[in-house]
Design a protein around this motif. Structure first.
Motif, PDB file in Angstrom:
ATOM      1  N   LYS A 251       0.170  -2.392 -10.130  1.00  0.00           N
ATOM      2  CA  LYS A 251       0.168  -1.025  -9.605  1.00  0.00           C
ATOM      3  C   LYS A 251      -0.830  -0.912  -8.451  1.00  0.00           C
ATOM      4  O   LYS A 251      -1.959  -1.384  -8.544  1.00  0.00           O
ATOM      5  N   GLY A 252      -0.385  -0.302  -7.364  1.00  0.00           N
ATOM      6  CA  GLY A 252      -1.231  -0.138  -6.197  1.00  0.00           C
ATOM      7  C   GLY A 252      -1.188  -1.310  -5.235  1.00  0.00           C
ATOM      8  O   GLY A 252      -1.710  -1.211  -4.115  1.00  0.00           O
ATOM      9  N   ARG A 253      -0.598  -2.422  -5.654  1.00  0.00           N
ATOM     10  CA  ARG A 253      -0.511  -3.607  -4.792  1.00  0.00           C
ATOM     11  C   ARG A 253       0.921  -3.963  -4.420  1.00  0.00           C
ATOM     12  O   ARG A 253       1.177  -4.488  -3.335  1.00  0.00           O
ATOM     13  N   PHE A 254       1.856  -3.704  -5.334  1.00  0.00           N
ATOM     14  CA  PHE A 254       3.260  -4.045  -5.115  1.00  0.00           C
ATOM     15  C   PHE A 254       4.056  -2.771  -4.870  1.00  0.00           C
ATOM     16  O   PHE A 254       3.767  -1.719  -5.454  1.00  0.00           O
ATOM     17  N   THR A 255       5.091  -2.888  -4.040  1.00  0.00           N
ATOM     18  CA  THR A 255       5.993  -1.779  -3.772  1.00  0.00           C
ATOM     19  C   THR A 255       7.430  -2.265  -3.834  1.00  0.00           C
ATOM     20  O   THR A 255       7.796  -3.200  -3.115  1.00  0.00           O
ATOM     21  N   ILE A 256       8.226  -1.629  -4.685  1.00  0.00           N
ATOM     22  CA  ILE A 256       9.636  -1.977  -4.809  1.00  0.00           C
ATOM     23  C   ILE A 256      10.465  -0.976  -4.010  1.00  0.00           C
ATOM     24  O   ILE A 256      10.123   0.217  -3.940  1.00  0.00           O
ATOM     25  N   SER A 257      11.527  -1.461  -3.397  1.00  0.00           N
ATOM     26  CA  SER A 257      12.437  -0.583  -2.668  1.00  0.00           C
ATOM     27  C   SER A 257      13.848  -1.161  -2.772  1.00  0.00           C
ATOM     28  O   SER A 257      14.025  -2.320  -3.149  1.00  0.00           O
ATOM     29  N   ARG A 258      14.829  -0.340  -2.466  1.00  0.00           N
ATOM     30  CA  ARG A 258      16.210  -0.807  -2.528  1.00  0.00           C
ATOM     31  C   ARG A 258      16.987  -0.228  -1.347  1.00  0.00           C
ATOM     32  O   ARG A 258      16.742   0.898  -0.929  1.00  0.00           O
ATOM     33  N   ASP A 259      17.894  -1.020  -0.829  1.00  0.00           N
ATOM     34  CA  ASP A 259      18.794  -0.596   0.238  1.00  0.00           C
ATOM     35  C   ASP A 259      20.207  -0.747  -0.308  1.00  0.00           C
ATOM     36  O   ASP A 259      20.769  -1.844  -0.295  1.00  0.00           O
ATOM     37  N   ASN A 260      20.778   0.346  -0.788  1.00  0.00           N
ATOM     38  CA  ASN A 260      22.103   0.274  -1.402  1.00  0.00           C
ATOM     39  C   ASN A 260      23.169  -0.150  -0.396  1.00  0.00           C
ATOM     40  O   ASN A 260      24.146  -0.805  -0.764  1.00  0.00           O
ATOM     41  N   ALA A 261      22.986   0.210   0.854  1.00  0.00           N
ATOM     42  CA  ALA A 261      23.977  -0.156   1.874  1.00  0.00           C
ATOM     43  C   ALA A 261      24.023  -1.662   2.094  1.00  0.00           C
ATOM     44  O   ALA A 261      25.068  -2.226   2.425  1.00  0.00           O
ATOM     45  N   LYS A 262      22.876  -2.313   1.898  1.00  0.00           N
ATOM     46  CA  LYS A 262      22.796  -3.769   2.068  1.00  0.00           C
ATOM     47  C   LYS A 262      22.835  -4.492   0.739  1.00  0.00           C
ATOM     48  O   LYS A 262      22.719  -5.722   0.710  1.00  0.00           O
ATOM     49  N   ASN A 263      22.957  -3.747  -0.352  1.00  0.00           N
ATOM     50  CA  ASN A 263      22.972  -4.353  -1.698  1.00  0.00           C
ATOM     51  C   ASN A 263      21.759  -5.256  -1.905  1.00  0.00           C
ATOM     52  O   ASN A 263      21.880  -6.372  -2.444  1.00  0.00           O
ATOM     53  N   THR A 264      20.604  -4.780  -1.503  1.00  0.00           N
ATOM     54  CA  THR A 264      19.391  -5.593  -1.538  1.00  0.00           C
ATOM     55  C   THR A 264      18.235  -4.792  -2.128  1.00  0.00           C
ATOM     56  O   THR A 264      18.107  -3.590  -1.867  1.00  0.00           O
ATOM     57  N   VAL A 265      17.429  -5.489  -2.911  1.00  0.00           N
ATOM     58  CA  VAL A 265      16.212  -4.926  -3.484  1.00  0.00           C
ATOM     59  C   VAL A 265      15.035  -5.740  -2.951  1.00  0.00           C
ATOM     60  O   VAL A 265      15.136  -6.974  -2.856  1.00  0.00           O
ATOM     61  N   TYR A 266      13.958  -5.069  -2.615  1.00  0.00           N
ATOM     62  CA  TYR A 266      12.793  -5.728  -2.035  1.00  0.00           C
ATOM     63  C   TYR A 266      11.568  -5.545  -2.929  1.00  0.00           C
ATOM     64  O   TYR A 266      11.475  -4.584  -3.694  1.00  0.00           O
ATOM     65  N   LEU A 267      10.630  -6.469  -2.775  1.00  0.00           N
ATOM     66  CA  LEU A 267       9.330  -6.316  -3.417  1.00  0.00           C
ATOM     67  C   LEU A 267       8.266  -6.707  -2.402  1.00  0.00           C
ATOM     68  O   LEU A 267       8.136  -7.888  -2.066  1.00  0.00           O
ATOM     69  N   GLN A 268       7.533  -5.719  -1.922  1.00  0.00           N
ATOM     70  CA  GLN A 268       6.405  -5.968  -1.028  1.00  0.00           C
ATOM     71  C   GLN A 268       5.177  -6.205  -1.888  1.00  0.00           C
ATOM     72  O   GLN A 268       4.819  -5.343  -2.703  1.00  0.00           O
ATOM     73  N   MET A 269       4.564  -7.349  -1.719  1.00  0.00           N
ATOM     74  CA  MET A 269       3.408  -7.717  -2.532  1.00  0.00           C
ATOM     75  C   MET A 269       2.203  -7.891  -1.628  1.00  0.00           C
ATOM     76  O   MET A 269       2.203  -8.761  -0.747  1.00  0.00           O
ATOM     77  N   ASN A 270       1.196  -7.079  -1.838  1.00  0.00           N
ATOM     78  CA  ASN A 270      -0.042  -7.132  -1.065  1.00  0.00           C
ATOM     79  C   ASN A 270      -1.212  -7.475  -1.976  1.00  0.00           C
ATOM     80  O   ASN A 270      -1.107  -7.369  -3.204  1.00  0.00           O
ATOM     81  N   SER A 271      -2.310  -7.861  -1.368  1.00  0.00           N
ATOM     82  CA  SER A 271      -3.538  -8.182  -2.122  1.00  0.00           C
ATOM     83  C   SER A 271      -3.233  -9.123  -3.278  1.00  0.00           C
ATOM     84  O   SER A 271      -3.655  -8.890  -4.418  1.00  0.00           O
ATOM     85  N   LEU A 272      -2.519 -10.176  -2.981  1.00  0.00           N
ATOM     86  CA  LEU A 272      -2.089 -11.088  -4.027  1.00  0.00           C
ATOM     87  C   LEU A 272      -3.273 -11.789  -4.680  1.00  0.00           C
ATOM     88  O   LEU A 272      -4.279 -12.101  -4.022  1.00  0.00           O
ATOM     89  N   LYS A 273      -3.121 -12.032  -5.975  1.00  0.00           N
ATOM     90  CA  LYS A 273      -4.158 -12.678  -6.779  1.00  0.00           C
ATOM     91  C   LYS A 273      -3.589 -13.963  -7.390  1.00  0.00           C
ATOM     92  O   LYS A 273      -2.369 -14.090  -7.564  1.00  0.00           O
ATOM     93  N   PRO A 274      -4.447 -14.899  -7.752  1.00  0.00           N
ATOM     94  CA  PRO A 274      -3.945 -16.123  -8.390  1.00  0.00           C
ATOM     95  C   PRO A 274      -3.085 -15.836  -9.620  1.00  0.00           C
ATOM     96  O   PRO A 274      -2.118 -16.576  -9.891  1.00  0.00           O
ATOM     97  N   GLU A 275      -3.401 -14.785 -10.343  1.00  0.00           N
ATOM     98  CA  GLU A 275      -2.628 -14.466 -11.545  1.00  0.00           C
ATOM     99  C   GLU A 275      -1.235 -13.915 -11.238  1.00  0.00           C
ATOM    100  O   GLU A 275      -0.435 -13.688 -12.154  1.00  0.00           O
ATOM    101  N   ASP A 276      -0.928 -13.692  -9.959  1.00  0.00           N
ATOM    102  CA  ASP A 276       0.427 -13.307  -9.573  1.00  0.00           C
ATOM    103  C   ASP A 276       1.339 -14.526  -9.424  1.00  0.00           C
ATOM    104  O   ASP A 276       2.548 -14.369  -9.207  1.00  0.00           O
TER     105      ASP A 276
END
Length: 114
Positions: free
Chosen positions: A64-89
């Protein structure tokens, strides 16, 4: 049955960012919720983020606060933006419906290490 193809993984240093994509072979418009899951070495596959068809999102506390999920139904695609990545990711990341009712894709490896 939809086929899911994940991409965008890689190796990054702690604090880095990655953007994952999940391309579906058909329409995801009517799927109530899509999610990103991950399986770390030696652990079970867990849901880390989901997005409903209406755009509502929910995240595991660990991202929470680091990852952002989004979806583009027109492109049939789901995204995951991952910031401030940690080794435990570090994990293999997959997408699927929530609850997971589609065939699993091959996933995409994310490695966070200095």
């Amino acid at each position: 049955q939809l086929q899911l193809v994940e991409s965008g993984g890689g190796s990054v240093q702690p604090g880095g960012s990655l953007r994952l994509s999940c391309a579906a072979s058909g329409s995801i418009f009517n799927i109530r919720a899509m999610g990103w899951y991950r399986r770390a070495p030696g652990k079970q596959r867990d849901l880390v983020a989901l997005i409903t068809s209406g755009g509502s999102t929910n995240y595991a506390d660990s991202v929470k606060g680091r990852f952002t999920i989004s979806r583009d139904n027109a492109k049939n695609t789901v995204y995951l933006q991952m910031n401030s990545l940690k080794p435990e990711d570090t994990a293999v990341y997959y997408c699927n419906a929530d609850p997971p009712g589609l065939d699993w894709g091959q996933g995409t490896q994310v490695t966070v290490s200095s």
